[in-house]
Design an enzyme around this catalytic site. Sequence first.
Site, PDB file in Angstrom:
ATOM      1  N   ASP A  80       0.833  -1.199   0.000  1.00 35.91           N
ATOM      2  CA  ASP A  80       0.000   0.000   0.000  1.00 35.91           C
ATOM      3  C   ASP A  80       0.873   1.257   0.000  1.00 35.91           C
ATOM      4  OD1 ASP A  80      -3.090  -1.003   0.990  1.00 35.91           O
ATOM      5  OD2 ASP A  80      -1.405  -2.344   1.334  1.00 35.91           O
ATOM      6  N   ASP A 100      -1.513  -2.565  -4.227  1.00 34.02           N
ATOM      7  CA  ASP A 100      -1.803  -1.143  -4.055  1.00 34.02           C
ATOM      8  C   ASP A 100      -0.548  -0.312  -4.254  1.00 34.02           C
ATOM      9  OD1 ASP A 100      -4.467  -1.582  -3.758  1.00 34.02           O
ATOM     10  OD2 ASP A 100      -4.585  -0.953  -1.658  1.00 34.02           O
ATOM     11  N   ASN A 156      -6.638  -3.784  -4.378  1.00 29.98           N
ATOM     12  CA  ASN A 156      -7.936  -3.282  -4.827  1.00 29.98           C
ATOM     13  C   ASN A 156      -7.822  -1.943  -5.550  1.00 29.98           C
ATOM     14  OD1 ASN A 156      -7.230  -2.643  -2.007  1.00 29.98           O
ATOM     15  ND2 ASN A 156      -9.064  -1.362  -2.008  1.00 29.98           N
ATOM     16  N   HIS A 165     -11.317  -3.765   7.310  1.00 28.88           N
ATOM     17  CA  HIS A 165     -11.372  -4.824   6.295  1.00 28.88           C
ATOM     18  C   HIS A 165     -11.712  -6.194   6.862  1.00 28.88           C
ATOM     19  CE1 HIS A 165     -10.095  -2.005   3.282  1.00 28.88           C
ATOM     20  NE2 HIS A 165      -8.944  -1.768   3.887  1.00 28.88           N
ATOM     21  N   HIS A 193      -3.293  -4.190   2.351  1.00 30.31           N
ATOM     22  CA  HIS A 193      -4.700  -3.825   2.464  1.00 30.31           C
ATOM     23  C   HIS A 193      -5.047  -3.092   3.763  1.00 30.31           C
ATOM     24  CE1 HIS A 193      -8.643  -3.800   0.819  1.00 30.31           C
ATOM     25  NE2 HIS A 193      -9.155  -4.750   1.564  1.00 30.31           N
ATOM     26  N   VAL A 194      -4.726  -3.690   4.907  1.00 28.03           N
ATOM     27  CA  VAL A 194      -4.941  -3.037   6.194  1.00 28.03           C
ATOM     28  C   VAL A 194      -3.766  -2.091   6.438  1.00 28.03           C
ATOM     29  CG1 VAL A 194      -5.156  -3.355   8.685  1.00 28.03           C
ATOM     30  CG2 VAL A 194      -6.246  -4.968   7.117  1.00 28.03           C
ATOM     31  N   HIS A 195      -4.081  -0.823   6.678  1.00 25.69           N
ATOM     32  CA  HIS A 195      -3.026   0.184   6.755  1.00 25.69           C
ATOM     33  C   HIS A 195      -2.424   0.246   8.159  1.00 25.69           C
ATOM     34  CE1 HIS A 195      -5.143   2.197   3.110  1.00 25.69           C
ATOM     35  NE2 HIS A 195      -4.492   1.092   2.792  1.00 25.69           N
TER      36      HIS A 195
END
Length: 425
Positions: free
Chosen positions: A145, A172, A205, A299, A328-330
């Site tokens: 990310d 990402d 995503n 999420h 995904h999870v920041h």
Amino acid sequence: MGIKGQILLVLVIIGWLGFDAVHCYNRPPPGKNIAVPHVGDDATPQQVHISQVGQDKMRISWITHEPTSATVEYGPSPSANAFSANGETTFYNYVTYLSGHIHNVVIGPLKPNTVYYYRLGESDKTYNLKTTPSQFPIKFAVVGDLGQTEWTVSTLQHIKDSNYDMLLLPGDLSYADVIQPLWDSFGRLVEPLASERPWMVTTGNHDVEKIPIIHRTPFTAYNARWKMPFQESGSDSNLYYSFDVSGVHVIMLGSYTDFDSDSAQYQWLKGDLENINRGKTPWVFVLVHAPWYNSNEAHQGERESVGMKASMEDLLYQARVDVIFAGHVHAYERFKRVYNDESDDCAPIYINIGDGGNREGLAKKYQDPQPDISMFREASFGHGTIDVVNASHALWSWHKNDNEERVASDTVWLTSLSSNHACIA
């Protein structure tokens, strides 16, 4: 407002909503967005990045605004004229956006752990890259990310300071979210690092960029700009592939393409795992975007996590995969070796590292109490490194950006499952 203005407004709204609009949670504000302009004329190479192809080759990718030759001159001395290679040039359309000329050239064979110098097309500028070692030790940088904010700049500098051999990115990349010029800005932002060491990436995503009716093809920009060595691993898609490097087998999976047991990705993964030679590659790493284990409130319950875990967890467990990295999870979180939601000494270690510097901010809310299988968790921007020392031991470190300083906050020695006789039949 004219029709073009209306379209742009719609795209901007869709982009900033991203793909998290149905999974709402509060994030603290991120750092300021960074826009990196192009310096030079239309023939000047930009967005240069490299990726590994097989054991002894590198793919060099770059973009120009006007047609130039897809040619690379390279060699072990700064003259960079010992060898030359030709490749292909492509482009893509996205709604009203037309990309520049995207050049891809594979060079090699190359010697391991060696600095090479290279020039692109008709440009006089000389770049340099360092090939990966042929055997242990090898050092990976791992970051998810990434985006292009002030925090991204800090993270990239810290990664550069780590003197890594290869970067692994579980999805990402640019956070362009359909605004295509942001892909160009991202490419220019990462070029100083990505032009010198191989960057091996997979999708998240924010890389999907599929818009109903307006643009129905997913991953258009990603597939055009970040070509990975999927064909060499027997895959039919740039969204999932594998490769061997310095005693490690790395598998990149696509969270946002079909993963059910009758899917092409599942069948490819099954065959890939069956063909791993643990004598040649004692370590096996897997990267996905959506985490299968996660104690952050962000999420939770998404199909890409729950469904993919239900479909593929048993395959990876039976293959004795060592580590599974996700984004995904920041925030950052490291789990025990886990299988079927319980601690298992023969299962993979799960590490969530979606904290590279995205524009959405950090996910600070964790489930309380902390699950027994969760070993360390913290919502901070940062990156990880894994030093694979030999066939049995590797050192994992997570470095958070603490007031822009690189601080090692979670460090642990890992032992490969191939060296655990209780886990290998």
